[in-house]
Design a protein around this motif. Structure first.
Motif, PDB file in Angstrom:
ATOM      1  N   SER A 243       3.702  -5.868   1.961  1.00  0.00           N
ATOM      2  CA  SER A 243       2.757  -6.933   1.626  1.00  0.00           C
ATOM      3  C   SER A 243       2.728  -7.944   2.761  1.00  0.00           C
ATOM      4  CB  SER A 243       3.206  -7.654   0.351  1.00  0.00           C
ATOM      5  OG  SER A 243       3.273  -6.769  -0.728  1.00  0.00           O
TER       6      SER A 243
ATOM      7  N   HIS B  87       4.093   2.952  -8.459  1.00  0.00           N
ATOM      8  CA  HIS B  87       3.507   1.793  -7.787  1.00  0.00           C
ATOM      9  C   HIS B  87       4.627   0.838  -7.424  1.00  0.00           C
ATOM     10  CE1 HIS B  87       2.577  -0.446 -11.863  1.00  0.00           C
ATOM     11  NE2 HIS B  87       3.756   0.107 -11.863  1.00  0.00           N
TER      12      HIS B  87
ATOM     13  N   VAL C 275       6.083   2.254   0.937  1.00  0.00           N
ATOM     14  CA  VAL C 275       4.873   1.427   0.987  1.00  0.00           C
ATOM     15  C   VAL C 275       4.783   0.709   2.321  1.00  0.00           C
ATOM     16  CG1 VAL C 275       4.733   1.002  -1.508  1.00  0.00           C
ATOM     17  CG2 VAL C 275       6.014  -0.585  -0.063  1.00  0.00           C
TER      18      VAL C 275
ATOM     19  N   VAL D 269       0.850  -1.193   0.000  1.00  0.00           N
ATOM     20  CA  VAL D 269       0.000   0.000   0.000  1.00  0.00           C
ATOM     21  C   VAL D 269       0.889   1.247   0.000  1.00  0.00           C
ATOM     22  CG1 VAL D 269      -1.761   1.282   1.269  1.00  0.00           C
ATOM     23  CG2 VAL D 269      -1.817  -1.229   1.222  1.00  0.00           C
TER      24      VAL D 269
ATOM     25  N   ARG E 276       5.578  -3.499  -6.002  1.00  0.00           N
ATOM     26  CA  ARG E 276       5.137  -4.878  -5.785  1.00  0.00           C
ATOM     27  C   ARG E 276       6.236  -5.632  -5.059  1.00  0.00           C
ATOM     28  NH1 ARG E 276       5.273  -7.538 -11.849  1.00  0.00           N
ATOM     29  NH2 ARG E 276       7.468  -7.146 -12.282  1.00  0.00           N
TER      30      ARG E 276
ATOM     31  N   SER F 138       0.786  -2.592  -6.489  1.00  0.00           N
ATOM     32  CA  SER F 138      -0.065  -1.728  -5.674  1.00  0.00           C
ATOM     33  C   SER F 138      -0.877  -0.832  -6.591  1.00  0.00           C
ATOM     34  CB  SER F 138       0.808  -0.846  -4.772  1.00  0.00           C
ATOM     35  OG  SER F 138       1.524   0.110  -5.537  1.00  0.00           O
TER      36      SER F 138
END
Length: 143
Positions: free
Chosen positions: A69, A122, A66, A46, A124, A135
Protein backbone atom coordinates in the motif's frame (compact mmCIF):
# COMPACT_ATOMS: atom_id res chain seq x y z
CA UNK A 1 -41.77 42.71 10.49
CA UNK A 2 -39.90 41.04 13.36
CA UNK A 3 -41.81 37.82 12.56
CA UNK A 4 -40.41 37.96 8.99
CA UNK A 5 -36.86 38.41 10.31
CA UNK A 6 -37.24 35.46 12.69
CA UNK A 7 -38.68 33.27 9.90
CA UNK A 8 -35.82 34.28 7.59
CA UNK A 9 -33.21 33.56 10.28
CA UNK A 10 -34.69 30.10 10.94
CA UNK A 11 -34.83 29.29 7.21
CA UNK A 12 -31.21 30.35 6.67
CA UNK A 13 -29.92 28.39 9.66
CA UNK A 14 -31.25 25.02 8.44
CA UNK A 15 -28.69 22.72 6.86
CA UNK A 16 -29.25 21.03 3.54
CA UNK A 17 -30.37 17.39 3.72
CA UNK A 18 -27.77 16.47 1.09
CA UNK A 19 -24.20 17.40 2.05
CA UNK A 20 -21.93 18.86 -0.61
CA UNK A 21 -18.91 16.79 0.42
CA UNK A 22 -18.61 13.13 1.37
CA UNK A 23 -18.86 12.27 5.02
CA UNK A 24 -17.07 9.56 6.97
CA UNK A 25 -18.83 6.50 8.28
CA UNK A 26 -19.56 5.61 11.86
CA UNK A 27 -16.71 6.28 14.28
CA UNK A 28 -14.71 3.34 15.60
CA UNK A 29 -12.66 4.06 18.70
CA UNK A 30 -13.23 7.75 18.01
CA UNK A 31 -11.80 7.49 14.48
CA UNK A 32 -13.59 8.11 11.19
CA UNK A 33 -14.40 4.92 9.32
CA UNK A 34 -14.54 4.80 5.54
CA UNK A 35 -17.32 3.05 3.65
CA UNK A 36 -15.08 -0.02 3.43
CA UNK A 37 -14.45 -0.05 7.19
CA UNK A 38 -10.93 1.34 6.91
CA UNK A 39 -9.49 3.78 9.43
CA UNK A 40 -6.04 4.20 7.84
CA UNK A 41 -5.45 6.50 4.87
CA UNK A 42 -3.59 4.12 2.55
CA UNK A 43 -4.32 2.50 -0.79
CA UNK A 44 -5.35 -1.13 -0.90
CA UNK A 45 -2.46 -3.53 -1.52
CA UNK A 46 -2.48 -5.32 -4.88
CA UNK A 47 -2.35 -9.15 -4.98
CA UNK A 48 0.65 -10.43 -6.98
CA UNK A 49 0.77 -14.17 -6.28
CA UNK A 50 -0.98 -16.57 -6.37
CA UNK A 51 -3.67 -15.17 -8.67
CA UNK A 52 -6.01 -16.22 -11.48
CA UNK A 53 -6.81 -19.64 -10.04
CA UNK A 54 -3.25 -20.95 -10.32
CA UNK A 55 -2.91 -24.57 -9.13
CA UNK A 56 -0.64 -25.24 -6.16
CA UNK A 57 0.26 -28.87 -5.49
CA UNK A 58 -0.19 -30.50 -2.08
CA UNK A 59 3.12 -30.28 -0.26
CA UNK A 60 4.16 -27.04 -2.01
CA UNK A 61 4.32 -23.91 0.13
CA UNK A 62 1.64 -21.31 -0.47
CA UNK A 63 3.17 -17.84 -0.29
CA UNK A 64 0.71 -14.92 -0.57
CA UNK A 65 2.36 -11.77 -1.97
CA UNK A 66 1.06 -8.22 -2.46
CA UNK A 67 2.46 -4.99 -3.80
CA UNK A 68 2.51 -2.74 -0.76
CA UNK A 69 0.00 0.00 0.00
CA UNK A 70 1.00 3.62 -0.26
CA UNK A 71 0.18 6.13 2.44
CA UNK A 72 -2.06 9.04 1.45
CA UNK A 73 -0.41 11.65 3.68
CA UNK A 74 2.71 10.30 5.40
CA UNK A 75 5.33 8.10 3.81
CA UNK A 76 7.71 5.93 5.77
CA UNK A 77 5.08 4.68 8.24
CA UNK A 78 6.04 1.10 9.27
CA UNK A 79 2.95 -0.70 7.99
CA UNK A 80 2.15 -4.32 8.69
CA UNK A 81 -0.09 -6.52 6.58
CA UNK A 82 -2.92 -8.89 7.39
CA UNK A 83 -3.73 -11.69 4.94
CA UNK A 84 -6.91 -13.78 5.00
CA UNK A 85 -7.80 -16.93 3.03
CA UNK A 86 -11.39 -18.12 2.60
CA UNK A 87 -12.68 -21.42 1.21
CA UNK A 88 -15.40 -21.93 -1.41
CA UNK A 89 -18.07 -21.68 1.32
CA UNK A 90 -16.75 -18.26 2.34
CA UNK A 91 -15.32 -19.48 5.65
CA UNK A 92 -12.06 -17.94 6.77
CA UNK A 93 -9.49 -20.74 6.97
CA UNK A 94 -6.27 -18.76 7.52
CA UNK A 95 -5.20 -15.36 8.85
CA UNK A 96 -1.57 -14.29 8.88
CA UNK A 97 0.39 -11.11 9.44
CA UNK A 98 3.79 -9.82 8.42
CA UNK A 99 5.79 -6.60 8.55
CA UNK A 100 6.10 -4.61 5.36
CA UNK A 101 8.78 -5.58 2.86
CA UNK A 102 10.57 -3.02 0.66
CA UNK A 103 8.01 -2.98 -2.17
CA UNK A 104 6.12 -6.23 -1.62
CA UNK A 105 5.02 -8.16 1.44
CA UNK A 106 4.46 -11.91 1.70
CA UNK A 107 3.19 -14.42 4.20
CA UNK A 108 3.25 -18.21 4.12
CA UNK A 109 -0.06 -20.01 4.58
CA UNK A 110 0.43 -22.38 7.51
CA UNK A 111 -3.08 -23.84 7.58
CA UNK A 112 -3.66 -27.25 6.05
CA UNK A 113 -5.87 -26.66 3.00
CA UNK A 114 -8.02 -29.33 1.39
CA UNK A 115 -6.98 -30.74 -1.98
CA UNK A 116 -8.97 -30.05 -5.14
CA UNK A 117 -10.54 -26.96 -3.64
CA UNK A 118 -10.59 -23.31 -4.76
CA UNK A 119 -9.53 -20.61 -2.31
CA UNK A 120 -9.75 -16.82 -2.33
CA UNK A 121 -7.45 -14.46 -0.42
CA UNK A 122 -7.03 -10.76 0.20
CA UNK A 123 -4.84 -8.49 2.30
CA UNK A 124 -4.83 -5.09 3.95
CA UNK A 125 -2.29 -2.80 5.59
CA UNK A 126 -2.55 -1.81 9.22
CA UNK A 127 -0.74 0.38 11.72
CA UNK A 128 -1.58 -0.12 15.39
CA UNK A 129 -5.36 -0.46 15.55
CA UNK A 130 -5.86 1.46 12.27
CA UNK A 131 -6.66 -0.65 9.20
CA UNK A 132 -6.56 0.16 5.51
CA UNK A 133 -8.94 -1.10 2.84
CA UNK A 134 -8.88 -4.76 1.81
CA UNK A 135 -7.37 -5.62 -1.55
CA UNK A 136 -9.45 -7.24 -4.25
CA UNK A 137 -9.75 -11.00 -3.84
CA UNK A 138 -7.29 -13.23 -5.70
CA UNK A 139 -7.67 -16.96 -6.14
CA UNK A 140 -5.77 -20.23 -6.29
CA UNK A 141 -6.60 -23.91 -6.26
CA UNK A 142 -5.00 -26.52 -4.01
CA UNK A 143 -4.39 -29.72 -6.00
Amino acid sequence: SSVCLIALAVACSKQSASPTSPTAGVARNGQAVGEDGSTLKVSAPVPVSPINGVKINQGDNIILTVNNSSATYAGGVPLKYEFAVVNAAGQQVFVGQNSSGAAQTSVQVTAGLDAEQPYQWHARAFYGDHVGPWSAFAGFRRT
